[in-house]
Design a protein around this motif. Structure first.
Motif, PDB file in Angstrom:
ATOM      1  N   GLY A 197       0.772  -1.230   0.000  1.00 31.65           N
ATOM      2  CA  GLY A 197       0.000   0.000   0.000  1.00 31.65           C
ATOM      3  C   GLY A 197       0.807   1.286   0.000  1.00 31.65           C
ATOM      4  O   GLY A 197       0.228   2.377   0.040  1.00 31.65           O
ATOM      5  N   TYR A 198       2.120   1.208  -0.057  1.00 26.98           N
ATOM      6  CA  TYR A 198       2.945   2.414  -0.110  1.00 26.98           C
ATOM      7  C   TYR A 198       3.033   2.908  -1.559  1.00 26.98           C
ATOM      8  O   TYR A 198       3.153   2.099  -2.491  1.00 26.98           O
ATOM      9  CB  TYR A 198       4.339   2.135   0.445  1.00 26.98           C
ATOM     10  CG  TYR A 198       4.332   1.887   1.935  1.00 26.98           C
ATOM     11  CD1 TYR A 198       4.561   2.924   2.834  1.00 26.98           C
ATOM     12  CD2 TYR A 198       4.051   0.624   2.443  1.00 26.98           C
ATOM     13  CE1 TYR A 198       4.523   2.703   4.205  1.00 26.98           C
ATOM     14  CE2 TYR A 198       4.008   0.387   3.806  1.00 26.98           C
ATOM     15  CZ  TYR A 198       4.245   1.438   4.679  1.00 26.98           C
ATOM     16  OH  TYR A 198       4.195   1.211   6.033  1.00 26.98           O
ATOM     17  N   THR A 199       2.976   4.227  -1.736  1.00 25.78           N
ATOM     18  CA  THR A 199       2.965   4.769  -3.100  1.00 25.78           C
ATOM     19  C   THR A 199       4.102   5.744  -3.371  1.00 25.78           C
ATOM     20  O   THR A 199       4.184   6.299  -4.466  1.00 25.78           O
ATOM     21  CB  THR A 199       1.631   5.494  -3.358  1.00 25.78           C
ATOM     22  OG1 THR A 199       1.432   6.494  -2.380  1.00 25.78           O
ATOM     23  CG2 THR A 199       0.478   4.493  -3.340  1.00 25.78           C
ATOM     24  N   ALA A 200       4.979   5.955  -2.390  1.00 28.91           N
ATOM     25  CA  ALA A 200       6.119   6.845  -2.606  1.00 28.91           C
ATOM     26  C   ALA A 200       7.304   6.370  -1.789  1.00 28.91           C
ATOM     27  O   ALA A 200       7.139   5.661  -0.796  1.00 28.91           O
ATOM     28  CB  ALA A 200       5.759   8.286  -2.232  1.00 28.91           C
ATOM     29  N   PHE A 201       8.514   6.754  -2.238  1.00 25.57           N
ATOM     30  CA  PHE A 201       9.706   6.431  -1.468  1.00 25.57           C
ATOM     31  C   PHE A 201      10.689   7.582  -1.574  1.00 25.57           C
ATOM     32  O   PHE A 201      10.584   8.448  -2.453  1.00 25.57           O
ATOM     33  CB  PHE A 201      10.347   5.126  -1.954  1.00 25.57           C
ATOM     34  CG  PHE A 201      11.146   5.255  -3.219  1.00 25.57           C
ATOM     35  CD1 PHE A 201      12.550   5.332  -3.195  1.00 25.57           C
ATOM     36  CD2 PHE A 201      10.508   5.301  -4.461  1.00 25.57           C
ATOM     37  CE1 PHE A 201      13.291   5.451  -4.364  1.00 25.57           C
ATOM     38  CE2 PHE A 201      11.243   5.406  -5.627  1.00 25.57           C
ATOM     39  CZ  PHE A 201      12.627   5.491  -5.585  1.00 25.57           C
ATOM     40  N   ALA A 202      11.644   7.593  -0.642  1.00 25.61           N
ATOM     41  CA  ALA A 202      12.700   8.598  -0.662  1.00 25.61           C
ATOM     42  C   ALA A 202      13.992   7.956  -0.208  1.00 25.61           C
ATOM     43  O   ALA A 202      13.990   7.097   0.688  1.00 25.61           O
ATOM     44  CB  ALA A 202      12.348   9.767   0.239  1.00 25.61           C
ATOM     45  N   ALA A 203      15.080   8.346  -0.823  1.00 23.57           N
ATOM     46  CA  ALA A 203      16.403   7.882  -0.414  1.00 23.57           C
ATOM     47  C   ALA A 203      16.908   8.779   0.710  1.00 23.57           C
ATOM     48  O   ALA A 203      16.807  10.013   0.640  1.00 23.57           O
ATOM     49  CB  ALA A 203      17.360   7.919  -1.587  1.00 23.57           C
ATOM     50  N   VAL A 204      17.444   8.150   1.766  1.00 24.88           N
ATOM     51  CA  VAL A 204      17.900   8.892   2.943  1.00 24.88           C
ATOM     52  C   VAL A 204      19.396   8.681   3.117  1.00 24.88           C
ATOM     53  O   VAL A 204      19.869   7.545   3.226  1.00 24.88           O
ATOM     54  CB  VAL A 204      17.153   8.430   4.211  1.00 24.88           C
ATOM     55  CG1 VAL A 204      17.656   9.204   5.433  1.00 24.88           C
ATOM     56  CG2 VAL A 204      15.650   8.619   4.041  1.00 24.88           C
ATOM     57  N   SER A 205      20.124   9.788   3.152  1.00 23.17           N
ATOM     58  CA  SER A 205      21.566   9.764   3.423  1.00 23.17           C
ATOM     59  C   SER A 205      21.812  10.402   4.782  1.00 23.17           C
ATOM     60  O   SER A 205      20.908  11.045   5.339  1.00 23.17           O
ATOM     61  CB  SER A 205      22.318  10.539   2.338  1.00 23.17           C
ATOM     62  OG  SER A 205      22.065   9.971   1.066  1.00 23.17           O
ATOM     63  N   PRO A 206      23.020  10.246   5.345  1.00 26.23           N
ATOM     64  CA  PRO A 206      23.300  10.871   6.641  1.00 26.23           C
ATOM     65  C   PRO A 206      23.018  12.367   6.606  1.00 26.23           C
ATOM     66  O   PRO A 206      23.400  13.061   5.654  1.00 26.23           O
ATOM     67  CB  PRO A 206      24.792  10.582   6.855  1.00 26.23           C
ATOM     68  CG  PRO A 206      25.026   9.317   6.085  1.00 26.23           C
ATOM     69  CD  PRO A 206      24.163   9.428   4.876  1.00 26.23           C
TER      70      PRO A 206
END
Length: 416
Positions: free
Chosen positions: A394-403
């Protein structure tokens, strides 16, 4: 009895949420009862064939001698059982708490029940029922409220074209009496008539003869089935009267016509009620109006109910009018197309493995506080598989996370 993966569970909860919302809008209040009831209550002869399907619970502390002594009476080994429907527990609940409840009590029960069924498509040993009941109102208004609330819930689920088949157990008894079936043989005759949709008129007549039912009565029944179909639809007095033998109590016809008029007033326009003089419903506790929910996309009913004025008196020692309608959730949920709740705000944060946990949890908390649904996922070599799984959940978005990434600096990308 089944497991449900996250996406399936979320879908079921969305459908249940719609049903709850519509029921509450019609003035019903939700209650909860234990999953077990006392054995004598579940086997009081009012549950029909469902009593034979009850899961019974052995008494605690039984010895081998106890078991041997009860070889000829297995029921002596049990004192409790899992509920096979929600109506018997509701009757016990009302008898227990009557002084704390309003004179006319409108109840919602949405919960699992258990029956030792032979598992097959659409039939399970554990399944959810969605019940609404009105206790304390003997008028046709209560029946109309139940039907209108149920149709409202079905409409809200997007199931256009649903209808309710309606009959009255008093009309059924009048039909059998008019044909000449003796009172003692009528319960068995009703079991056979209940198969009319499955084996057809010829099959029902043949089975009645095999059962040894009164030959003259069977002949009268056969002649009645072969008469020209009555014109008209709905639940007005002319339609009901034309579908019944003349000997049926006119008060029953008037009651059904009043029900049709009440539902028509609430719904406006075409009323999705169909009079079915041979609708039986197998539960032994029905005393008056009975109904079943139908939809053109399937051949089986999606729910049903009726009036059971005699049940509560068994527990209370005083008769109280009662009527209920149950949606068969397992059958209806597969017909419903639903969108994911809050899909635009469901985000997966794909993070590098060297980011401190405190930083990740703080970032997630900031997004959750802003109204988002958030999942943390460590970056993997097969990023596509990770994102596909998240989309299925059910997730429709993502984001890359850096320090050091701040919540307001996240670059959201659509999934799929």
């Amino acid at each position: 009895m089944r497991d449900f993966l996250p996406a399936d569970k979320a879908r079921r909860e969305r459908v249940l949420g719609v049903i709850r919302d519509r029921y509450r809008a019609h003035g019903f209040d939700e209650i909860e009862t234990p999953v077990m009831e006392e054995y004598p209550r579940l086997h009081a002869g009012i549950g029909g064939d469902n009593e034979k399907l009850a899961f019974n619970v052995l008494k605690r502390g039984l010895t081998a001698d106890d078991i041997r002594a009860a070889a000829d009476d297995p029921a002596a080994l049990t004192d409790l059982g899992l509920r096979y429907d929600l109506t018997v527990p509701l009757a016990r609940f009302y008898a227990t708490h009557r002084a704390e409840l309003p004179t006319v009590f409108r109840a919602i029960q949405i919960a699992p029940v258990w029956r030792a069924e032979r598992p097959q498509k659409g039939r399970y040993r554990q399944f959810v029922q969605c019940d609404i009941d009105i206790i304390g109102d003997a008028s046709v208004r209560a029946e109309a409220e139940l039907i209108v609330a149920t149709l409202d819930a079905v409409d809200a689920l997007g199931l256009a074209g649903a209808s309710v088949r309606v009959n009255d157990r008093r009309a059924l008894d009048g039909i059998l009496a008019a044909f000449g079936f003796a009172e003692a043989e009528r319960p068995g005759v009703l079991i056979t008539i209940d198969k009319l949709d499955k084996i057809g008129p010829d099959g029902v007549v043949a089975e009645l003869r095999e059962r040894g039912a009164s030959s003259d009565a069977v002949a009268a029944f056969e002649a009645f089935l072969s008469r020209p179909a009555a014109e008209g639809a709905g639940l007005d007095a002319d339609v009901v009267r034309a579908a019944l033998p003349d000997a049926v109590d006119p008060a029953v016809v008037d009651h059904l016509a009043a029900l049709g008029a009440a539902v028509a007033a609430a719904r406006g326009g075409a009323v999705p009620l169909v009079f079915d003089p041979f609708l039986v419903r197998g539960m032994g506790y029905y005393t008056g109006t009975i109904f079943e929910l139908a939809h053109p996309s399937v051949s089986y009913s999606l729910g049903g109910g009726g009036r059971y004025d005699g049940m509560i008196g068994r527990f209370l020692g005083q008769d109280v009018p009662a009527v209920g309608f149950s949606i068969g959730f397992e059958r209806i949920v597969d017909l419903v197309a639903t969108e994911a709740d809050g899909a635009a705000d469901a985000v997966v944060l794909v993070h590098d493995r060297d980011i401190p946990p405190a930083e990740l949890v703080a970032l997630k908390a900031a997004l959750v506080a802003g109204g988002r649904r958030v999942r943390l996922e460590a970056r993997t070599k097969n990023l596509k598989a990770l994102l596909d799984r998240a989309a299925a959940d059910g997730y429709t978005a993502f984001a890359a996370v850096s320090p050091g990434t701040a919540a307001d600096a996240l670059e959201l990308r659509p999934l799929g």
